[in-house]
Design an enzyme around this catalytic site. Structure first.
Site, PDB file in Angstrom:
ATOM      1  N   SER A  94       0.813  -1.217   0.000  1.00  0.00           N
ATOM      2  CA  SER A  94       0.000   0.000   0.000  1.00  0.00           C
ATOM      3  C   SER A  94       0.848   1.269   0.000  1.00  0.00           C
ATOM      4  CB  SER A  94      -0.938  -0.004   1.214  1.00  0.00           C
ATOM      5  OG  SER A  94      -0.190  -0.106   2.423  1.00  0.00           O
ATOM      6  N   ASP A 270      -3.030   7.328  10.014  1.00  0.00           N
ATOM      7  CA  ASP A 270      -3.118   5.988  10.606  1.00  0.00           C
ATOM      8  C   ASP A 270      -1.797   5.490  11.182  1.00  0.00           C
ATOM      9  OD1 ASP A 270      -1.667   5.535   8.335  1.00  0.00           O
ATOM     10  OD2 ASP A 270      -3.154   4.255   7.349  1.00  0.00           O
ATOM     11  N   HIS A 273       0.794   5.207   6.851  1.00  0.00           N
ATOM     12  CA  HIS A 273       0.925   5.851   5.544  1.00  0.00           C
ATOM     13  C   HIS A 273       1.291   7.325   5.699  1.00  0.00           C
ATOM     14  CE1 HIS A 273      -1.798   2.366   4.766  1.00  0.00           C
ATOM     15  NE2 HIS A 273      -0.927   2.212   3.773  1.00  0.00           N
TER      16      HIS A 273
END
EC number: 2.3.1.45
Length: 797
Positions: A94, A270, A273
């Site tokens: 991600s 979070d 990221h």
């Protein structure tokens, strides 16, 4: 008593520390710094790409500064131009997906982050044939290996750029176990040879894992700790760097994102990221790594090779080398001759015998010495801004970086004040002072990057206009009073204005229009000369006999104004005139004359205003309407007070208007008509009170005498990358770097000013027949330069 102590102290300082000793100190500093940087390059390597990928710091909140080089901020058109017909692949988790999105948004800002996050995401820009793919492989495993292995086959088209990286998913799934780390090492070991093979034909980057903000991590991510991330990064670096036994790995470690994350991860939503601004910085670094060597942006020095040396530059180097050798030979011969003719002592009387022949310092010696010095100075210019020996950094504007130095030089300027030799309006000391403080403000404006702050930009535009106002005032006054329209005067002015710029165009491989201010002043000088020299020649001596000639001169000025207005509102006619060969060689920049049109139009009326002011002032002076005695106000007390009040109000009104500017284009449109208001207000404030007219700042005046050299030299030896960045002589200490680079810069500018004056006396003789021969030689030189330039242009294409 205080003034006496000040003068004695100044003499004492000058006795121990002169300008000459300052220049010697500057030379020693340059040699030491050059040696240190050469040693550093040999020890650390000369590849600025490695610095871009691995080191840097934040200037302020969002401006990233790589170590030793400059980053370019790519626009959409530039990115597409660089990546045309290219395929870029991002492989990973991600975090790599985030980097993919930020990279794509440089090409297409409207691209939205949507779709299934755990799938491959394609992007294609058909206008530029750019293809960017994100391939979802969150773990370094067999799946990722198979994807990479396919590209190693000869029959398959390979991506031009591959950006890969993964680790946090493995930590999360296996709950941070040591077995997972061992498996990661095995998997990356099996992938390393494939990446190495791909790196021979494509650019391959392995993105090291960014740190996390552990306090913000959700419960199912708590096992992702910075300690484990460091262990995975160490494993990746160790294995990938040792994948080739006998040479350096071709797979590049993208570790700079770690440094960026360390500063910004606290802003993460979070904890895992990065915030969007940090991702944009990382993507821009990636764009710089790949595109700088292709597009070669001026303000993107990272990853750029040293520009190739042109034929003209090689010939210039040969000329300066021969000048240095010639001067050394001349010096040795002259020294030996001096020793042979050394005064000897009579044995009987004990008195010195005088030499029969006293050898004068010849013009040839001055010529060789000047070119010898100039050659050494040009070598320093080349080292600073072409040879990539010294470092460069991006500018970063803050209000304090501009206004604090302004206050500092203002205090210094007020401290060093002296009485003027004469008390006339705009006397020589006062105009030197005016040029000096304006030049210092402009230098601070450039190095601080204050052009991004519109109110400062508008005030600096007035200072540039004031220089041109002085051009109109000074040259009109000379021709009006002296009536000297001879070729010697014209050649002297043109030589002093253009000598340094012509040399820099040759040595630094830059067009004449690049140093825009000199072409601007040169053209306006010729306009003033032609206006006044054309029939009928009207000068003060002739006008004093008959007032009719005053109207004749005003008529001339009126026609000049009409001509300026015509060119200002007829861009086509302007471009046709200056696009004619060989004028186009002087005024074109990047293949057109638009930049010259813009620069000329921006201050199109101010030279005319300067000429008109000079005419009115000299007419009032001749009729003895002005009181220019020491300590006397310029007019009667009532008129002086009224004009002072109007001037202060006008000055402040302009400043308020400039400070409230919201649109640069609109303000630039009004600037040519209104800039004269603040200029005239300043002149009246400075000259109406007698006490103000009787003193000047010797500190500012000293800089004013070398203002042209300071303005031109800053391009390469104070700023860097053609004014886009800052020269770094001493890395890691910005304040000390500015002090040292400024000291060397000022010494060089002063020396060049002296060299120009010396050469002007030799190259431009007063005798007309000799001068015409010299002009023929100069014309032949420029013809040769044009031919060589044409050959170079053809070879480039």
């Amino acid at each position: 008593m205080a003034a006496l102590a000040y003068n004695l102290g100044k003499r004492e300082i000058n006795h121990y520390f002169s300008v000459r000793s300052a220049k010697v100190l500057a030379l020693v500093a340059v040699l030491l710094l050059a040696a240190c940087h050469l040693a550093s390059r040999r020890y650390r390597g000369n590849d600025s790409c490695e610095y871009l990928l691995s080191s840097g710091r934040f200037l302020g909140e969002k401006v990233w500064q790589p170590h030793s080089c400059m980053m370019h901020k790519y626009k959409i058109s530039e990115a597409k131009n660089c990546l045309v017909d290219k395929h870029i692949a991002f492989i990973g988790d991600s975090r790599i997906r985030q980097l993919f999105y930020s990279f794509v948004k440089i090409i297409n800002p409207q691209f939205k982050e949507e779709g299934n996050k755990h799938e491959n995401i394609p992007f294609e820009d058909k206008t530029a044939s750019v293809k960017v793919d994100f391939l979802w492989h969150p773990e370094v495993n067999g799946s990722m290996k198979q994807c990479i292995k396919v590209w190693t086959e000869d029959s398959i088209a390979k991506p031009h750029v591959i950006v890969a990286g993964a680790a946090t998913w493995s930590i999360k799934i296996h709950n941070g176990s040591s077995e997972a780390l061992s498996q990661y090492k095995m998997n990356i070991t099996s992938i390393a040879p494939l990446l190495e093979k791909l790196a021979k034909t494509s650019d391959v980057y392995w993105v090291l894992q960014d740190p996390v903000y552990e306090d913000l991590l959700s419960e199912n991510r708590k096992m992702i700790t910075n300690e484990k991330i460091d262990a995975y990064n160490e494993a990746a670096v160790s294995i990938l760097n040792s994948s080739t036994r006998n040479s350096k790995s071709n797979v590049k470690m993208f570790s700079v994102s770690k440094l960026i994350a360390q500063e910004t991860i606290m802003e993460s939503l979070d904890g895992l990221h990065l915030p969007e601004s940090s991702r944009e910085t990382t993507a821009m670094i990636l764009m710089n790594v790949y595109c700088n060597k292709i597009l070669k942006p001026v303000d993107g020095s990272c990853c750029q090779p040293r520009p190739p040396v042109t034929l003209i530059q090689k010939l210039a180097a040969c000329f300066f080398t021969l000048s240095i050798i010639g001067y050394l030979i001349f010096y040795i011969i002259h020294r030996n001759a001096h020793r042979k003719n050394k005064p000897c002592t009579d044995l009987e009387s004990g008195e010195e015998k005088k030499n029969i022949i006293n050898t004068p310092v010849s013009s040839l010696e001055i010529l060789l010495q000047s070119f010898c010095k100039l050659g050494l100075i040009m070598a320093y210019f080349y080292m600073c801004d072409r040879a990539n020996l010294f470092m460069k950094e991006n500018k970063f504007y803050t209000h304090s970086s501009f206004f604090i130095p302004i206050i500092y030089i203002l205090v210094l300027g007020v401290f060093y004040n002296e009485n003027t030799k004469e008390t006339k309006v705009l006397n020589r000391e006062q105009t030197d002072e005016w040029k000096g403080w304006m030049q210092l403000v402009i230098l601070i404006y450039h190095i601080s990057g204050a052009s991004t702050f519109l109110p400062v930009y508008m005030h600096i535009r007035v200072l540039v206009a004031a220089y041109l106002f002085q051009t109109g005032y000074g040259h009109f006054s000379y021709f009006w009073i002296k009536g000297d329209f001879g070729i010697y005067r014209v050649c002297q002015v043109l030589f002093r204005l253009n000598f340094l710029v012509v040399v820099l165009c040759i040595v630094m491989d830059r067009p004449y229009q690049f140093y825009y201010f000199v072409p601007l002043v040169t053209v306006w000088f010729m306009v003033i000369y032609v206006t006044l020299a054309l029939w009928p020649q009207i000068i003060q001596k002739k006008a004093n006999g008959n007032c009719f000639w005053h109207f004749g001169l005003l008529l001339k000025l009126g026609f000049l104004l009409l001509f300026i207005c015509f060119l200002a509102y007829s861009q086509g006619a302007f471009e046709k005139i200056f696009s004619l060969w060989p004028l186009s060689k002087c005024f074109e920049l990047k293949g057109n004359v638009y930049e010259w049109w813009f620069r000329w139009r921006l201050d199109r009326y101010v030279v005319f205003h300067g000429m008109l002011f000079a005419f009115i002032y000299l007419a009032l002076q001749k009729r003895q309407i002005l009181s220019e005695g020491k300590g006397e106000p310029l007019f009667s007390n009532k008129i002086s007070n009224f004009l002072l009040f109007i001037s202060v109000v006008s000055f402040l009104t302009y400043s308020i208007w400039a400070s409230s500017c919201k649109n640069k284009a609109e303000c630039n449109e009004l600037h040519p008509s209104v800039s004269v208001v603040q200029i005239l207000a300043f002149i009246l404030i400075r000259n109406i009170p007698g006490y103000a007219r009787s003193v000047y700042s010797s500190f500012f005046a000293w800089f004013g005498k070398i203002s042209l050299e300071l303005f031109i030299c800053q391009y390469h030896i104070w700023l860097a990358a053609d004014t886009r960045g800052i020269l770094v002589l001493i890395p890691g200490n910005p304040m000390l770097n500015i002090i040292v680079s400024t000291f060397i810069f000022v010494c060089v500018a002063h020396e060049i000013s002296q060299i120009t004056n010396d050469l002007a006396q030799i190259i431009i003789p007063k005798d007309n027949s000799s001068l015409l021969k010299r002009l023929a030689c100069i014309a032949a030189f420029f013809c040769g330069l044009l031919i060589l330039s044409s050959i170079q242009d053809k070879s480039k294409h």
